[in-house]
Design an enzyme around this catalytic site. Structure first.
Site, PDB file in Angstrom:
ATOM      1  N   TYR A  34       0.833  -1.201   0.000  1.00  0.00           N
ATOM      2  CA  TYR A  34       0.000   0.000   0.000  1.00  0.00           C
ATOM      3  C   TYR A  34       0.873   1.259   0.000  1.00  0.00           C
ATOM      4  CZ  TYR A  34      -2.999   3.777   1.541  1.00  0.00           C
ATOM      5  OH  TYR A  34      -3.640   4.989   1.628  1.00  0.00           O
ATOM      6  N   ARG A  90       1.813   8.459  12.828  1.00  0.00           N
ATOM      7  CA  ARG A  90       1.447   9.699  13.537  1.00  0.00           C
ATOM      8  C   ARG A  90      -0.057   9.950  13.514  1.00  0.00           C
ATOM      9  NH1 ARG A  90       2.938  14.525  10.060  1.00  0.00           N
ATOM     10  NH2 ARG A  90       1.062  13.685   9.064  1.00  0.00           N
ATOM     11  N   ARG A  92     -11.013   5.457   9.011  1.00  0.00           N
ATOM     12  CA  ARG A  92      -9.950   5.022   8.102  1.00  0.00           C
ATOM     13  C   ARG A  92      -8.979   4.151   8.880  1.00  0.00           C
ATOM     14  NH1 ARG A  92      -9.480  10.729   5.716  1.00  0.00           N
ATOM     15  NH2 ARG A  92      -7.896  11.015   7.310  1.00  0.00           N
ATOM     16  N   PHE A 121      15.636  19.241  -1.374  1.00  0.00           N
ATOM     17  CA  PHE A 121      14.283  18.754  -1.614  1.00  0.00           C
ATOM     18  C   PHE A 121      14.075  17.371  -1.002  1.00  0.00           C
ATOM     19  CE2 PHE A 121      11.409  16.178  -4.202  1.00  0.00           C
ATOM     20  CZ  PHE A 121      10.267  16.954  -4.248  1.00  0.00           C
TER      21      PHE A 121
END
Length: 418
Positions: free
Chosen positions: A171, A218, A228, A288
């Site tokens: 997933y 978290r 969910r 980044f």
């Protein structure tokens, strides 16, 4: 409130002031919006509206890569908005996810029935798809391919729950690992990074999995409150009959055992993260990639063995986030940050935790990878008397800062650091 939370951390106070006084430009240079087309300016507007985490670092990328990553983000944000919208019936949502990549080449396609907060990226998808088609073909190929694979994966998990730890990896691969792979391919396509960066999909996948697993860990309470479930059943079923039972006060010991098991699993990606970052050569690409990763390990450390995960929101301090953002600009600093937070977790490993041995092992591996080239002393050396004096002055100034901002509307003096 940001400065009050950092009063015990003088380095953070210094960096908060430095950031507000223009230090942010070292990692987030100002963009020239005037030279952009109206449609491209609109895309950057949507980027800033929909992303608190990545907007700044995306806009700091060099050259044409910046536009490619901006459009990549918005395309995937639109796809994710479809997945998240619980008002779209499955018989409509599944075909949309599977076919979403084809909408990139349909100039007028849009979706106006979403109720999600980021629905503007679906309602004005023609603007995003226009800028997608303005990109170089190499960029288009990467974005279209990742969008296709991610849509198929999302559709698969709409109709099944995350059961095994292997399915958790799968997933996270679909929703984040593919992002890491796509970004790496964009880096290489821009020629700012070597071809091997885009070809090593295993390392790129780990970059995405580490971030996604941290977010899932978290966000336990937020997710179960809206029905969910992203914590894998193989993990939580060892400690509770139902996932939501972990939030019950009398289940705290079991809840922490499950939490620590998942944190330990997420930490196994850190050695790959270090190897990936060591390969990067372009400074803007390094920033980044590195900044979200150090934010993730700081968040993971804050979550580890922390009952607050099941009671509220666990967030790193704004001053802490700013400090990480301003420091994580070279490999030595990143290694020191990783070493610091792995050491913090190491000190909190319980003698009775079921995952203790695995946790100690992976933290030892991380320490070995980070302390070999960087030491904690480089970031946590004793403060000089001059620095302490400056910190005391800044602490005093913070009261003036608070008094001048207290009367402002909520959010006007607040800087999003997550």
């Amino acid at each position: 409130m940001d400065i009050v939370k950092s009063l015990g951390h003088p380095e953070e106070i210094f960096n908060l002031f430095k950031f507000k006084m223009g230090g942010c430009r070292t990692v987030m240079p100002k963009l020239d919006y005037e030279s952009m087309s109206e449609s491209l300016r609109t895309c950057y507007l949507y980027l800033n509206q929909t992303s608190r985490s990545f907007a700044a670092v995306i806009q700091a990328l060099d050259g044409e890569l910046r536009h490619a990553v901006c459009i990549f983000y918005l395309v995937l944000r639109a796809l994710d908005t479809v997945e998240d919208d619980m008002t779209i019936p499955l018989e409509k949502k599944v075909p949309m996810l599977n076919d979403f990549h084809t909408y990139l080449y349909q100039a007028n396609w849009c979706f106006t029935e979403s109720h999600e907060k980021d629905r503007q990226v679906l309602e004005d998808f023609p603007t995003i798809s226009l800028e997608f088609r303005n990109l170089g073909q190499a960029y288009q190929d990467v974005i279209s391919d990742i969008c296709h694979r991610m849509g198929v994966g999302m559709a698969e998990f709409l109709e099944k729950k995350v059961g095994s730890m292997k399915e958790w990896d799968q997933y996270c691969h679909y929703v984040a690992g593919l992002v890491g792979i796509g970004l790496s391919q964009l880096f290489s396509a821009s020629q700012l990074e070597d071809p091997e960066v885009g070809k090593d999909t295993e390392l790129a996948n780990s970059m995405g999995l580490f971030l996604q697993k941290t977010n899932i860990i978290r966000d336990y309470l937020e997710d179960i409150q809206v029905a969910r479930a992203f914590w894998p059943q193989e993990a939580w079923s060892q400690f509770a009959c139902r996932l939501e039972d972990l939030a019950e006060p009398d289940q705290l010991t079991s809840a922490l055992s499950c939490l620590n098991l998942l944190v330990t699993d997420a930490l196994r990606h850190v050695p790959d993260v270090i190897t990936y970052l060591e390969r990067l050569r372009n400074q803007s690409v390094f920033n980044f990639c590195a900044i979200p990763q150090v934010m993730a390990i700081a968040t993971l450390s804050a979550c580890y063995n922390n009952p607050q995960v099941f009671q509220g929101v666990v967030k790193i301090r704004k001053g802490q986030a700013v400090t990480l953002m301003m420091q994580a600009t070279n490999m030595g600093a990143v290694q020191s940050i990783m070493a610091q937070y792995s050491q913090e977790m190491l000190q909190r490993v319980s003698l009775t935790d079921p995952s203790r041995d695995k946790t100690l092992f992976i933290l030892g591996v991380i320490q070995e990878r980070t302390l070999s080239q960087a030491t904690l002393a480089s970031r946590t050396a004793h403060l000089s008397p001059m620095y302490l004096s400056a910190a005391m002055i800044l602490a005093a100034l913070s009261w003036q800062y608070l008094s001048t901002t207290a009367g402002q509307p909520p959010g006007t003096a607040d800087m999003q650091g997550h």
